[in-house]
Design a protein around this motif. Structure first.
Motif, PDB file in Angstrom:
ATOM      1  N   GLN A 187       0.853  -1.190   0.000  1.00 20.78           N
ATOM      2  CA  GLN A 187       0.000   0.000   0.000  1.00 20.78           C
ATOM      3  C   GLN A 187       0.882   1.229   0.000  1.00 20.78           C
ATOM      4  O   GLN A 187       1.214   1.735  -1.062  1.00 20.78           O
ATOM      5  N   CYS A 203      -0.411  -0.550   7.137  1.00 18.11           N
ATOM      6  CA  CYS A 203      -1.433  -0.387   6.096  1.00 18.11           C
ATOM      7  C   CYS A 203      -2.226  -1.652   5.789  1.00 18.11           C
ATOM      8  O   CYS A 203      -3.440  -1.623   5.743  1.00 18.11           O
ATOM      9  N   THR A 204      -1.528  -2.739   5.533  1.00 18.11           N
ATOM     10  CA  THR A 204      -2.177  -3.863   4.845  1.00 18.11           C
ATOM     11  C   THR A 204      -2.905  -4.848   5.732  1.00 18.11           C
ATOM     12  O   THR A 204      -3.745  -5.602   5.253  1.00 18.11           O
ATOM     13  N   LYS A 207      -2.341 -10.036   2.765  1.00 20.28           N
ATOM     14  CA  LYS A 207      -1.835 -10.158   1.401  1.00 20.28           C
ATOM     15  C   LYS A 207      -0.317 -10.310   1.360  1.00 20.28           C
ATOM     16  O   LYS A 207       0.227 -10.906   0.433  1.00 20.28           O
TER      17      LYS A 207
END
Lengths: 282, 167
Positions: B100, B138-139, B143
């Motif tokens: 991200q 962020c993620t 993922k």
């Protein structure tokens, strides 16, 4: 970070000589994963840094006859964690190392370094108390062995004098039937413990022949819950006995309230973790 | 220690650099070599964004005195790409949406590379444990783990193709 004079010692003699000369103005560099961040934060500002990284023979895990298992001062936490010798015979230390999350920290940091920093919340020290580990302290004039339980005198304070370094940890050879386990409670997977517990037991003829229970994060140093150990020794470790031992253990610490937990919660968790650890090991 | 000339090997190339003892490796990589892929984040060894590989092992460059990294093989994120060809782990991160803001990414990828080099067939749990020293804001990590799992498969396949091609 404040500039400093940097020495790379080639031998233990060189290192101890420098450390004796510069006393409290010098710090030892092994892995550096505690030293360098603290220097970056300005918490310590040594005039001299004595690196022992180039000294041969300190990165090792090896059996020393009947004396036990030696872990040298430059052996990383990660090396010890991955060692089959440790996983088979010193499970409590293996589990304590598994509970430290960062691979990078374990790759850089050393077992002896972790001991010398001496936080009462150290997972490694808690495990080593339960194992009855000893430390070899070397100075320019002498060598001495000391039980890890006698090494600490306060929060992050130990008995090392200027000019002394710890060159190895010695783990005793476990008697047949010895089992151990480590438990920790923390806010997150990567956080320092609220409470950590290590238990090493030996059961013979259904009775508890040997018991060492170490608790961390509840006193200025790691402690042995000797009252709890006495409850277990010589008895069949049934549910009631274990519960009683856990309750006694909870009274042996004196946990403070801090950013990670309240003293009351920690007291309760000592009880829970000691009970769970003993039940798991049996 | 006065400024001294020291030899460094970064991404396979030798460099002679002027270093003082109090310089950390991350400063030297970024400020002297212009290799900005290695990120300076917390600066105190707690986030993993500054991760580089030294002799194949993941270390925190913010907590490494540069002088201690002399004469060792240092791999930064820039060293993974061959020309313009992405390393399978880099490609997997892109393909799986594992990036991200990208700030944690170099450290994540290098930790993953060190891990996969020794563990070519990992489980998701093993990947999570191996990356525990790298934080991402962020993620949510899902993922990232999927990307590393996929990369392991691609690398494994390439290895098997290479082995077969020898006959």
């Amino acid at each position: 970070m404040k500039p400093f004079e940097y020495f790379e010692s080639g031998t233990v003699e060189e290192a101890t000589q420098l450390l004796a000369e510069y006393g409290r103005r010098a710090e030892v560099l092994a892995g550096g994963i505690d030293l360098v961040p603290r220097m970056r934060k300005g918490q310590i500002q040594p005039e001299y840094v004595v690196s022992i990284q180039k000294i041969h023979g300190l990165d090792c895990i090896e059996r020393d006859g009947e004396k036990g298992l030696r872990i040298g001062a430059l052996t990383s936490l990660r090396t010890v964690e991955l060692s089959p010798l440790i996983r088979n015979d010193y499970v409590v230390l293996h589990e304590a190392l598994r509970s430290i999350a960062s691979i990078q920290v374990k790759t850089m940091g050393t077992v002896v370094g972790n001991i010398c920093v001496g936080t009462p919340a150290s997972d490694v020290i808690v495990a080593l108390f339960a194992l009855g580990a000893r430390l070899k302290i070397v100075s320019i004039s002498q060598e001495r062995m000391i039980s890890i339980e006698n090494f600490f005198v306060g929060v992050k304070q130990n008995v090392l004098q200027p000019g002394e370094i710890v060159t190895e940890v010695l783990l005793p050879i476990p008697a047949v039937g010895t089992r151990g386990g480590f438990l920790k409670m923390a806010r997150t997977a990567t956080d320092i413990a609220k409470v950590n517990v290590a238990v090493v037991l030996r059961i013979a003829d259904d009775r508890c022949e040997h018991a060492k229970i170490a608790v961390g994060s509840v006193a200025p140093t790691v402690i042995r819950a000797k009252g709890a150990e006495e409850i277990l020794k010589g008895k069949k470790p049934g549910k009631e006995i274990i519960k009683e031992a856990a309750e006694v253990a909870a009274k042996e610490g004196n946990p403070i309230t801090d950013i990670r937990s309240t003293g009351e919660y920690r007291k309760e968790i000592i009880k829970v973790l000691v009970r769970r650890a003993v039940e798991r090991v049996i | 220690m006065k400024k001294q000339i020291a030899n460094f090997i970064v991404n396979g190339r030798p460099y002679e650099l002027l270093v003082e003892s109090h310089m950390t490796l991350v400063e030297v990589l970024r400020d002297q070599l212009g290799l900005m892929g290695t990120k300076f984040n917390c600066g105190v060894g707690e986030c993993g964004a500054c991760t580089v590989l030294i002799n194949g092992k993941p270390r925190l460059s913010c907590s490494t005195l540069a002088v201690t990294a002399r004469e060792k093989n240092i791999l930064t994120i820039e060293g993974l790409t061959e020309g313009t060809t992405l390393h399978p782990i880099q490609k997997a991160f892109v393909d799986h949406g594992a990036i991200q803001c990208g700030f944690c990414t170099p450290g994540m990828i290098l930790s993953a590379k060190a891990f996969l080099d020794d563990n070519p067939n990992p489980s998701k749990e093993e990947i999570k444990e191996a990356l525990a020293g790298n934080l991402c804001r962020c993620t949510g990590y899902v993922k990232i783990v999927e990307a590393i799992l996929a990369a392991a498969e691609v690398i494994g396949k390439k290895r098997r193709q290479f082995d077969q091609s020898k006959y």
